[in-house]
Every structure is written in structure tokens, then in C-alpha cells.
Design a protein around this motif. Structure first.
Motif, PDB file in Angstrom:
ATOM      1  N   ASN A 183       4.786  79.847  82.791  1.00  0.00           N
ATOM      2  CA  ASN A 183       6.045  79.620  83.508  1.00  0.00           C
ATOM      3  C   ASN A 183       5.869  78.638  84.668  1.00  0.00           C
ATOM      4  N   GLY A 207       9.730  80.493  89.414  1.00  0.00           N
ATOM      5  CA  GLY A 207       8.765  79.790  88.583  1.00  0.00           C
ATOM      6  C   GLY A 207       7.342  80.015  89.029  1.00  0.00           C
ATOM      7  N   LYS A 246       0.289  71.627  77.583  1.00  0.00           N
ATOM      8  CA  LYS A 246       1.684  71.947  77.848  1.00  0.00           C
ATOM      9  C   LYS A 246       2.057  73.355  77.396  1.00  0.00           C
ATOM     10  N   ILE A 247       1.435  73.819  76.330  1.00  0.00           N
ATOM     11  CA  ILE A 247       1.754  75.158  75.830  1.00  0.00           C
ATOM     12  C   ILE A 247       1.346  76.219  76.853  1.00  0.00           C
ATOM     13  N   LYS A 259       3.640  76.217  79.812  1.00  0.00           N
ATOM     14  CA  LYS A 259       4.913  76.873  79.498  1.00  0.00           C
ATOM     15  C   LYS A 259       4.749  78.383  79.492  1.00  0.00           C
ATOM     16  N   ASN A 260       3.663  78.856  78.888  1.00  0.00           N
ATOM     17  CA  ASN A 260       3.428  80.309  78.839  1.00  0.00           C
ATOM     18  C   ASN A 260       3.223  80.895  80.234  1.00  0.00           C
ATOM     19  N   GLY A 300       9.841  66.992  83.487  1.00  0.00           N
ATOM     20  CA  GLY A 300      10.248  68.381  83.307  1.00  0.00           C
ATOM     21  C   GLY A 300       9.728  69.318  84.374  1.00  0.00           C
ATOM     22  N   TYR A 301       8.953  68.792  85.334  1.00  0.00           N
ATOM     23  CA  TYR A 301       8.393  69.606  86.419  1.00  0.00           C
ATOM     24  C   TYR A 301       8.804  69.016  87.775  1.00  0.00           C
ATOM     25  N   THR A 311       6.630  75.640  86.782  1.00  0.00           N
ATOM     26  CA  THR A 311       7.794  74.782  87.038  1.00  0.00           C
ATOM     27  C   THR A 311       7.492  73.715  88.089  1.00  0.00           C
TER      28      THR A 311
END
Length: 348
Positions: free
Chosen positions: A13, A67, A6-7, A10-11, A32-33, A15
Motif C-alpha cells: 500500500n 497509505g 511494483k507488485i 502495491k501489496n 502514480g506516487y 502511496t
């Protein structure tokens, strides 16, 4: 593995996520996606082509929103790579072909290698012009018909009539310019059988297992090329009685057989002239394919025998005194020789 990091997502971006797997997945992984699930296997006969418009639109929506998009399958090698190539082609249809897009993709992920079936579908998609509507495109429908024929032949039977695309019944072909000068006619009764849009072109395999004299005729312009023994066509409406004979055509059929208009279609057979007053044998068909006299294997094969038909240039008017393309010359006949010897059209 990428989904669990997940990190990193997120880095980067991320989406939007495209999952290209035929398996049950845990939907909570995608909380969340925005998520699109395309259920296909990594096998060459899987239809991934029909999903390209939806995956393209989904990926584009993610990019338009600022995204990033993760496209994944099991190994990140075949299915996901094919989806990414389709998107690249859709964005730059005139700038890239599938092979070039694959090489570009390998600069970021070197192990990308869609299976052969997916690469063929990408080639077809590119040939179609990478449209937003695939399933209604004539090339896709023709490809589906050929797939259905292949599956039927593998089971030892001819295709079902509902799976055969009769080209002259579709708006996309009937609206074409049929003032084309090329016509094929029955030699016996002069019934027009086909025009240029319905002819399947194929390239002879150069010199493959040809006798020395035939090899010379393939390469020496002074000798002349040998035409293929058959002209191969797409299925046309007038072929129905030959391709799908009904029980009533068989004198030995029983009355109860007539309840089924088209029983199991034969794998191969003859083509007869649609003119009922003629009915001459003008060719043959073989759903499993025919090896042309040039050496090329054509599948499925619906061929008119050149010895039984005439291929004409209809733009040549009757009564013309010059030797035009509308006249069928005997094999080996040289027009210059006819001109020098004073031969006229009437003497041919």
C-alpha cells in the motif's frame, strides 16, 4: 531495486516515496506516487538536518491519507535510515533518543547504520526538541557557524565575519532572563564582559595525563578541584575588534587596504577589554581550538583568562559582612579557616 518491484509496492500500500539521493532520477519511475526528492550525499559533513521538517511532514501526510511510505537511498542503510529515525523522534520526542530509535529500526532492517555525521545531527535534532522549524533554531544556527569555522580553519584561515554568530545580537538569547547572578568582569576596570548564558560549559577529562598531585585534586574533596585556566564564551559583539581587526588598527596598513574593513581574519590572537580606557589583555582566541588546562579540547575557542577576570555572584550585595560567593577567594583559601581565625571580609 525496491522502486522496480511494483507488485510489492502495491501489496504494501505504498502511496508516497521519499528519495534521499544526490543524483538525477527518472521521474517516470514515480508515476502514480506522491514523491519527495532530497538531494544529499552519504557523507558525514552533509547537512541532512535541515531537511527533517519537510521529510517528516511528507511522511506524516502519507500516513494520514491511509497509505504507506517508502523511504529509500542507495543501500537503505544510512541516509534513508536517518530520515526514518528523525520521523520517529518527531512523533515521540520524549519517548525515544536517536540510539533507541536506531535499535528499533534495526528490528525491521538490521543493516541500518547512519554515518557518524548524521547520528550527530540526529542528536542535535533531539536536543532541539524536534521542531518543525529547524533553520531558525539557535542551536542549528550555532551548529552552522561551527561548521563554517571548521571549513575555514581547514583552508588555513579564520572565518568570514558574516558566518560568525554573535550570540548577544539574537532575539532568542537577548530575551532570556539575564538577571542571572553569574557575571564575568574585567579585573582591571570592572567592565562586565559576559553572563551565564554566554558561557560554554565543558567537562574536564578525568585524570588525563595529569601529574599525581593534580589527580588527587580532581578526586579528593579535601584538596579542592583545580579550576580551568580559561572561561570559554560564545562570540559576543564586543569581541569584534579582536576577532576581526580592520586595517586601520594596523599602523603599517596602506590607505587602499581600508577599503576592506575586515580582511582575512587571523586564526588566533588576543582578546582585549572592550573598555577603551582599559584595553588590557583578558584572554585569547583560536578558531582551530585550544586545549584547556583540564585536558579538554575546545573548538572554536574564545577564552577569558581566569587570572585576568573575576567570576562573580552579582546577587551578593556590596557591604555584606559575610563571606559570600561574590568575593573572589585566593586559590586554596578555606572559608571555615577564615571563620575560625576571626578573619573578616575587610581582611581578605
Amino acid at each position: 531495486m525496491s522502486l522496480r518491484n511494483k507488485i510489492t509496492l502495491k501489496n504494501a500500500n505504498i502511496t508516497h516515496i521519499v528519495t534521499v539521493l544526490r543524483m538525477e532520477i527518472q521521474e517516470d519511475q514515480f508515476d502514480g506516487y506522491e514523491h519527495l526528492h532530497v538531494q544529499v550525499n552519504d557523507v558525514s559533513d552533509e547537512d541532512l538536518l535541515e531537511h527533517f521538517p519537510s521529510t517528516n511532514a511528507f511522511i506524516q501526510s502519507g500516513l494520514n491519507g491511509g497509505g504507506g511510505v517508502l523511504v529509500h537511498c542507495a543501500m537503505g542503510k544510512s541516509r534513508s535510515a536517518a530520515v526514518c529515525i528523525a520521523f520517529m523522534l518527531h512523533r515521540e520526542p520524549s519517548a525515544l533518543n536517536p540510539s533507541e530509535a536506531l535499535e528499533l529500526l534495526r528490528q525491521a532492517r538490521s543493516l541500518c547504520e547512519p554515518n557518524d555525521g548524521f547520528m550527530e545531527q540526529l542528536e542535535l535534532y533531539h536536543k532541539m526538541g524536534c521542531p518543525d522549524d529547524v533553520v531558525n533554531h539557535p542551536l542549528y544556527q550555532r551548529w552552522q557557524y561551527e561548521r563554517a569555522v571548521e571549513e575555514s580553519v581547514a583552508c588555513g584561515r579564520g572565518p568570514e565575519i558574516d558566518n560568525v554568530r554573535f550570540e548577544d545580537e539574537h532575539e532568542d538569547t537577548t530575551n532570556q532572563d539575564y538577571n542571572t547572578p553569574t557575571e564575568i568582569k574585567c579585573r582591571m576596570c570592572r567592565r562586565k564582559l559576559a553572563t551565564l548564558p554566554f558561557i560554554i560549559p565543558h567537562e574536564p577529562q578525568e585524570k588525563r595525563r595529569q601529574p599525581r598531585q593534580m589527580q588527587k585534586q580532581f578526586t579528593d574533596p579535601s584538596v579542592g578541584a583545580i579550576p580551568c585556566a580559561h572561561v570559554f564564551l560564545h562570540p559576543l559583539t564586543w569581541m569584534r575588534p579582536s576577532l576581526f581587526p580592520s586595517p586601520s588598527d594596523n599602523p603599517d596598513s596602506k590607505p587602499e587596504d581600508n577599503n576592506n574593513l575586515f580582511p582575512d581574519a587571523p586564526l588566533s590572537g588576543r582578546l582585549t577589554c572592550p573598555n577603551t580606557a582599559c584595553g588590557s589583555n583578558i584572554g585569547k582566541f583560536a578558531w582551530q581550538g585550544i586545549r584547556c588546562s583540564c585536558g579538554e579540547w575546545v573548538t572554536p575557542a574564545i577564552g577569558l583568562a581566569r587570572a585576568r577576570v573575576d567570576v562573580l555572584d552579582a546577587s551578593v550585595k556590596r557591604g555584606a559582612l559575610t563571606t559570600g560567593a561574590g568575593i573572589r577567594l585566593p586559590p586554596g583559601f578555606i572559608r571555615d579557616h577564615a571563620k575560625d581565625s576571626g578573619a573578616s571580609r575587610e581582611s581578605l
